[in-house]
Structure formats: structure tokens, C-alpha cells
Write a protein that holds these residues in place. Structure first.
Motif, PDB file in Angstrom:
ATOM      1  N   TRP A 102       0.869  -1.188   0.000  1.00 13.37           N
ATOM      2  CA  TRP A 102       0.000   0.000   0.000  1.00 13.37           C
ATOM      3  C   TRP A 102       0.903   1.234   0.000  1.00 13.37           C
ATOM      4  O   TRP A 102       1.932   1.247   0.703  1.00 13.37           O
ATOM      5  CB  TRP A 102      -0.862   0.021   1.260  1.00 13.37           C
ATOM      6  N   PRO A 155      -6.354  -0.265  -4.491  1.00 13.61           N
ATOM      7  CA  PRO A 155      -7.172  -1.094  -3.612  1.00 13.61           C
ATOM      8  C   PRO A 155      -8.643  -0.712  -3.805  1.00 13.61           C
ATOM      9  O   PRO A 155      -8.947   0.430  -4.152  1.00 13.61           O
ATOM     10  CB  PRO A 155      -6.684  -0.720  -2.209  1.00 13.61           C
ATOM     11  N   ILE A 198      -7.448  -5.585  -0.974  1.00 11.80           N
ATOM     12  CA  ILE A 198      -6.744  -6.235  -2.088  1.00 11.80           C
ATOM     13  C   ILE A 198      -6.804  -7.736  -1.862  1.00 11.80           C
ATOM     14  O   ILE A 198      -6.491  -8.222  -0.764  1.00 11.80           O
ATOM     15  CB  ILE A 198      -5.268  -5.782  -2.198  1.00 11.80           C
TER      16      ILE A 198
END
Ligand code: FRU
Length: 513
Positions: free
Chosen positions: A405, A440, A454
């Protein structure tokens, strides 16, 4: 399983010996998948190209068949191409004694030192034995760079349509024919990354999910290039066309696209020459790709100069377009790919039923495994965490497949630098790490205050790993050559921060095909 060697994939097709490249001539008839493939039966490198043949009830359990097409002369090759089911006997090759679904015509490139021509051959027994047409070639333009015909039936025009590569002028030609014997060129298309040459086009009709064209159908043009991929060697790109007219946007046989972004079918380095099955069915097209890269496919350690085999085909994947967020401002259609259902080959989930933190699951057995892990990060998270699936052997080898991320988005990656080094360290083209951006998905659509999700799915099959992120909207296929004949034995699922939650995990063994 068909084969016993430690490196042999169990649900991915590989030839018993020799060298394989592109999938060719694929069709589905009477519930049987027919896969032909570029094949050199006499050597573990390319050359002397034939069409090998295998059949399967489901795309996973393969039976080898006799070679379907062989060159007549030394120095010639039967190059890539396609096959159709000529149910209406437009070609005149069949009569009433040949059942409609067994009227197969193959359309392929005959490669000779002086020319590449498009030739045809017919089979009256459903694709097991072929007779070459005495009127060959059916297209000759006096070119040595003209190959890989892919043919489909246009029901509206009542014509056969061929996509074929004018390779070194980077054009896909569209031809039409009433009978598979006489062909007329109608248009040419060129776009995107060109590399050294275009190869292996396919024009595929797919269903559309989400966005302004939800529920319609669109045409996707797949074009392979080699060499010239961003990571080196070969790569497959695709173009999305004819979105607002559904399936009838091709009536003037011109492929149009408003979206000129260059997108690849896989961000992994080992996937090329994807081709769809003729007669894939109403749920959407299915395709398979060659799991190889021309930079090193003829050197991989599953063979030496005299024995072994080289190359595998990908899993059969169902295709659709999905409306996917690209960054905080932009949405676009992307090709989503998911493997066909494993059906009764799928076993009982090996993952513990309650997962929250880091989890290791032993891969009991030597077959294939379908691992799915869903991760969620709260919108107010204070970290940029990593989600990782580490596929490990009993020894030192491991392959990492995961997501980082970062800001509003994420980077998905495949890292094979520790997945067997004996051979990999000798080949400078065997790229270690591959990545792509992926947004995401918010748990609640359009709600940026909800968790972002995800899913990382990996189908592990010994030396082959296919990663599918968020319902196959991003895909990476990679090969890993484990040292000492090791096999994947564990998967460690980890998050780098307790704020990133592992919401669910399944590890399903798939029986050998
Ligand atoms: C792509 C390709 C095709 C050709 C075939 C020959 O991998 O180069 O263009 O038809 O392989 O084996």
C-alpha cells in the motif's frame, strides 16, 4: 499426473519432450478442449516447427495426441495459426457424413526461407488428423514477414474474419472470406508499443462488467511483440475497441479504439502469444498463453541440449472487461482474467478457519495449489503496509507475491530473486522483480471512508506461479526454477503491520491433471 519429474507442472500443459512455444488452433467441441502448439519434437530449442496436439475435458487434465501438422520439407515450418469449426461447410471440405461439430479447418502460416504464406488444412475427424488443402497457399503477398492468422466467424456479416500480423510494419491486417479459401484484405490497425515486430494477433469478443457499458460486449485486440518488451524480450499487449456498439462495431472490419493506453495481459515476464479458443461458449471467451519469454525460453533448465522439455502453457482463463479505478481521478476498462473453475479437481481447504495475523500453511502433496488471501486496511491507517504470500520450499528457496500500500494506491509485485539461484544467476535476462500499480478497492463502493481491499490469489504449480489480483484485474505469470529439484512446500501469509488485516485465507489443493 501425466508426468513424474519434480519440476513438472501438474495442471499446466507441457510437452513430454522437445520444445514448445505458442498455443495454436484452440477450439472447444463436444466438451473437449483442443490445444495445438508450436512444437519441435526433435530438439529442446525452437526450429522445425510442427503443430503438437493435446486434448482435455476441463483445460487442466491433458492427454497428448499425435502431432497434427508437420512440414513437408526440411527448412520449412508450420508456424502459428488458428482453427475453426466449419459447421455450415462453407469450405466444401465436408459432406453429410461428417458431423457438424467435427468439421475442423486449421489456418496457419507456412514458413519457408523465401516467404510466409497463409495455408489451410481440414480435419474430418474433429481435429485429430488433417489434410492440407491442395490449393494452398490461400494468401500470398510475397512477404517473409506475414504470419499468425487467427480466424473467427462474424455472424452478422456471414463471413470469416482473419486477424494476421504484418510483423515488421507493425500492422494487424483484417481479411474476410466466405469460404476460408478466398480472402480479401479490408483494413489494417497499428497502435501502442511496437517493439521489433508484431506477432500473434487475436480479436476477442468479451462481456463488459461495470462502468458506462455494463452488460454490453466489446472486442479486445491482443497483439504480441517480440523483442521490445519493457522488461526485455516478449510481451503481450491489448487494445479495447468497439465499446459503444457491442458486438456489431466491426461490420466494416475496422478495429477502432478510443483508449490508447498500452496495457499488458501480464506484468510477469513469462507470458506470450495468448490465443482464445474458438467456440469458447456464451459466458465469455477463454484463452491460454505460452508461459515463456523468447529472451531465455530456449535456455531454461527443464532441459539440456539433448533431453527434457521446455515450456508450459498458462491456465485457461475466462475473459471480461472490468471498469477499474486507475488512480484517484481516473477509471478505465481493463481486461480481467480468471482461471476456469477447478471443479472436482479442487480438494479440501488446508487453511485454518480462523485467520487474523500471520499464518503458515503446509502444502501437503506435490500437486498444484490455489491460494487466495484477502487483505483490508482501514481508511484512517497510519502505515503503508505490505501484504505478502511467501511460497517456500523445504530448503532455502522462496518466491514473494504481494502488495505494498502506498498513498492512495498500491504496488503489486512478484519477487523471484530467491526462488532458486543455480540457473537464474547464470542468466542475466531472468528478471528478479516485477511490479504494477493497482488501486485497492473500497469495501463500500465509492466510499473513501471504508476499508480498502486487495485480494492476492496465486495458483502455484511447481515451477509455475500465476498471480491474480482483485478478480484478475491484474495478472502476473512467472516461472521459478527451484534449486535441487525442490517443490513449493509452504505458504507464509504475512502483513507488515497489525493495521493491515488478513480477512480470509484459503489454500485449496488441486489434483494432478
Ligand atoms: C511467436 C512466433 C510466431 C511464429 C511462431 C514460430 O512466438 O514467433 O510469430 O508463428 O512463433 O514458432
Amino acid at each position: 499426473g501425466m508426468y513424474r519429474e519434480a519440476a513438472r507442472p501438474q495442471i499446466h500443459f507441457s510437452p513430454s519432450s522437445g520444445f514448445m512455444n505458442d498455443p495454436n488452433g484452440m477450439f472447444i467441441a463436444n466438451g473437449t478442449h483442443h490445444l495445438y502448439y508450436q512444437y519441435n519434437p526433435n530438439s529442446t530449442v525452437a526450429g522445425n516447427q510442427h503443430w503438437g496436439h493435446a486434448t482435455s475435458p476441463d483445460g487442466y487434465e491433458w492427454t497428448n495426441q499425435e502431432i497434427a501438422l508437420a512440414p513437408e520439407r526440411e527448412g520449412q515450418g508450420i508456424f502459428s495459426g488458428s482453427a475453426v469449426i466449419d459447421v455450415n461447410n462453407t469450405s466444401g471440405f465436408f459432406d453429410g457424413t461428417v458431423a457438424a461439430e467435427t468439421r475442423i479447418v486449421a489456418i496457419y502460416t507456412l514458413n519457408t526461407p523465401t516467404e510466409q504464406t497463409q495455408d489451410i488444412a481440414y480435419s474430418r475427424d474433429g481435429g485429430y488428423t488433417f489434410t492440407k488443402y491442395e490449393g494452398n497457399p490461400v494468401i500470398s503477398i510475397n512477404s517473409t514477414q506475414f504470419r499468425d492468422p487467427k480466424v473467427f466467424w462474424d455472424a452478422q456479416a456471414q463471413l470469416w474474419v482473419m486477424a494476421v500480423a504484418h510483423t515488421q510494419s507493425w500492422e494487424i491486417g483484417f481479411y474476410t472470406s466466405p469460404d476460408l479459401k478466398t480472402w480479401e484484405e479490408r483494413s489494417r490497425f497499428s497502435s501502442g508499443l511496437r517493439g521489433y515486430q508484431y506477432e500473434c494477433p487475436d480479436l476477442i469478443e468479451v462481456p463488459v462488467q461495470g462502468g458506462p457499458h455494463d452488460g454490453q460486449r466489446a472486442k479486445v485486440l491482443v497483439v504480441s511483440i517480440n523483442p521490445g518488451a519493457p522488461l526485455g524480450g516478449s510481451v503481450t499487449q491489448y487494445f479495447i475497441g468497439d465499446l459503444n456498439s457491442g458486438s456489431d462495431g466491426f461490420e466494416d472490419f475496422t478495429f477502432r479504439t478510443n483508449d490508447t493506453a498500452v496495457r499488458f495481459t501480464s506484468f510477469g515476464k513469462d507470458e506470450y502469444a495468448a490465443q482464445s479458443f474458438y467456440n469458447s461458449g456464451d459466458e465469455g471467451a477463454i484463452y491460454q498463453a505460452w508461459l515463456g519469454n523468447w529472451q531465455y525460453a530456449q535456455a531454461v533448465p527443464t532441459a539440456n541440449a539433448t533431453s527434457g522439455w521446455r515450456s508450459e502453457q498458462s491456465l485457461p482463463r475466462r475473459l471480461r472487461l472490468e471498469w477499474v479505478q486507475q488512480n484517484p481521478q481516473t477509471w478505465a476498462y481493463v481486461l480481467a482474467q480468471e482461471p476456469l473453475s477447478f471443479g472436482s479437481l479442487a480438494g479440501t481447504d488446508l487453511a485454518p478457519s480462523n485467520v487474523s495475523g500471520n499464518t503458515t500453511v503446509a502444502l501437503n502433496g506435490t500437486g498444484a495449489f490455489d491460494v487466495r488471501a484477502l487483505f483490508s486496511l482501514p481508511a484512517n491507517a497510519t502505515v503503508e503496509p505490505r501484504a505478502n504470500l511467501r511460497i517456500r520450499t523445504q530448503g532455502e528457496g522462496f518466491l514473494d507475491i504481494g502488495a505494498d500500500w502506498a498513498g492512495d494506491g498500491a504496488t503489486v509485485f512478484v519477487d523471484r530473486r530467491k526462488a532458486g539461484t543455480e540457473w537464474a544467476d547464470t542468466n542475466h535476462f531472468f528478471t528478479d522483480r516485477m511490479s504494477a500499480s493497482l488501486m485497492p478497492v473500497p469495501r463500500v463502493a465509492n466510499d473513501s471512508s471504508s476499508d480498502s481491499l486487495i485480494e492476492v490469489r496465486v495458483v502455484i504449480d511447481r515451477i509455475v506461479s500465476e498471480a491474480y489480483y482483485n478478480n484478475g484485474t491484474s495478472v502476473a505469470a512467472v516461472l521459478t526454477f527451484w534449486d535441487n529439484d525442490e517443490v513449493p512446500s509452504f505458504v507464509d501469509v504475512t502483513t507488515s503491520s497489525s493495521q493491515l488485516k488478513l480477512e480470509s485465507l484459503s489454500v485449496v489443493p488441486i489434483a494432478s491433471g
